[in-house]
Design an enzyme around this catalytic site. Structure first.
Site, PDB file in Angstrom:
ATOM      1  CE1 TYR A   1     -20.951  39.072   0.648  1.00 56.73           C
ATOM      2  CE2 TYR A   1     -19.716  38.441   2.556  1.00 56.73           C
ATOM      3  CZ  TYR A   1     -20.380  39.519   1.801  1.00 56.73           C
ATOM      4  OH  TYR A   1     -21.103  40.893   2.305  1.00 56.73           O
TER       5      TYR A   1
ATOM      6  CD  GLU B   1     -23.436  40.103   4.329  1.00 56.52           C
ATOM      7  OE1 GLU B   1     -23.212  41.072   5.053  1.00 56.52           O
ATOM      8  OE2 GLU B   1     -24.135  40.319   3.306  1.00 56.52           O
TER       9      GLU B   1
ATOM     10  CG  ASN C   1     -20.743  42.201  -3.150  1.00 52.88           C
ATOM     11  OD1 ASN C   1     -21.790  42.786  -3.263  1.00 52.88           O
ATOM     12  ND2 ASN C   1     -20.394  41.535  -2.120  1.00 52.88           N
TER      13      ASN C   1
ATOM     14  CG  ASP D   1     -29.226  43.745   1.403  1.00 51.11           C
ATOM     15  OD1 ASP D   1     -29.050  42.355   1.837  1.00 51.11           O
ATOM     16  OD2 ASP D   1     -28.320  44.709   1.680  1.00 51.11           O
ATOM     17  CG  HIS D   2     -28.325  40.293  -1.658  1.00 48.20           C
ATOM     18  ND1 HIS D   2     -27.526  40.153  -2.824  1.00 48.20           N
ATOM     19  CD2 HIS D   2     -27.809  40.787  -0.787  1.00 48.20           C
ATOM     20  CE1 HIS D   2     -26.314  40.987  -2.467  1.00 48.20           C
ATOM     21  NE2 HIS D   2     -26.594  41.175  -1.193  1.00 48.20           N
TER      22      HIS D   2
ATOM     23  CG  ASP E   1     -23.437  39.002  -2.786  1.00 47.72           C
ATOM     24  OD1 ASP E   1     -23.087  39.838  -4.074  1.00 47.72           O
ATOM     25  OD2 ASP E   1     -23.336  39.603  -1.791  1.00 47.72           O
TER      26      ASP E   1
ATOM     27  CG  ASN F   1     -25.907  38.356   1.007  1.00 47.72           C
ATOM     28  OD1 ASN F   1     -26.394  38.389   2.123  1.00 47.72           O
ATOM     29  ND2 ASN F   1     -24.673  38.938   0.608  1.00 47.72           N
TER      30      ASN F   1
END
EC number: 3.1.11.2
Length: 262
Positions: A107, A36, A152, A252-253, A150, A9
């Protein structure tokens, strides 16, 4: 044929073009699946990626939101995309390599802040998306396939920094884990990362809110590599490139890798 795949991501492929290039140059996965991307397809900076050997791309894009892309050194043809839950979002793309392996890049919606669909529409959308993923793979049993992205959700107790504290936090709630488990069961998917790394804390995401993400280490494993049973045994060398979370202007991934000998 042996190939290495990575999923990441990237949180804006245009903003983070330099670290995508860094990953390509230093790690050189044969296939790189991004989520993303936050970009229309025609704005993805393919010129720089082609110079590093990534001549092939299939993608779905949106301006400023969502977006999935598969960048490949190997020839790849599009094998469809689905708009689960009818959100109108660019959240899935599938491609097929010349060896017949299909790669699904997802995603999954993040789900907002409150794990209650009555007060949080986004959480309901996430559950509906996962339900339709389950139904899709139940109706279209995958073979010789890899699913990455991702998702999530951090499903296992050792996929989060504190299981008890996160049980009521979106991404680790029992209802989300149950929905993800149903997706896995519908496609007979094997969690390749945990096949290779069966024990121990393992994360792929650390919040931007942490002043020192590395020292605090309050992570979650939100990014996944799955495979169908007919090829899961050919997977090996799974790893999370944790260092990438500390690169300049990072996502942040962190990227997750696996190699397949087929």
């Amino acid at each position: 044929m042996s190939f290495t795949l990575a999923t990441w991501n990237i949180n804006s492929v245009r903003l983070r073009e330099p670290i995508v290039c860094k990953l390509m140059a230093e790690e050189g996965p044969d296939v790189l699946c991004l989520q993303e991307c936050k970009s229309p397809v025609d704005k993805i900076p393919m010129e720089a990626f082609r110079e590093l050997g990534y001549h092939h791309m299939i993608a779905r894009g949106q301006k400023g939101y969502n977006g999935v892309a598969i960048l490949s050194k190997l020839p790849i043809e599009e094998a469809g995309s689905e708009d689960f839950a009818n959100l109108g979002h660019a959240r899935h793309i599938a491609g097929r390599l010349e060896n017949g392996v299909t790669i699904h890049n997802f995603y999954v919606p993040a789900g907002g802040d409150k794990p209650d669909r009555e007060i949080n529409e986004k959480f309901g959308q996430k559950l509906d998306y996962l339900t339709e993923m389950r139904d899709f793979f139940a109706a279209n049993k995958p073979e010789k396939s890899i699913l990455v992205g991702d998702l999530n959700i951090a499903p296992r107790e050792d996929d989060v920094w504190d299981h008890k504290k996160l049980l009521k936090i979106v991404s680790h709630t029992p209802i989300e884990v149950d929905h993800l488990t149903q997706v896995m069961q519908a496609g007979d998917w094997v969690d390749v990362t945990r096949q290779d790394i069966p024990e121990g804390l393992l994360y792929s995401w650390w919040s931007y809110r942490a002043r020192d993400w590395d020292a605090a280490d309050k992570g979650r494993r939100l990014d996944h590599v799955w495979a169908t049973p007919d090829i899961s045994g050919a997977a090996h060398s799974s790893r999370v490139l944790r260092d990438a979370r500390g690169w300049e202007k990072p996502s942040d991934h962190a990227p997750v890798f696996a190699t397949f000998d087929l």
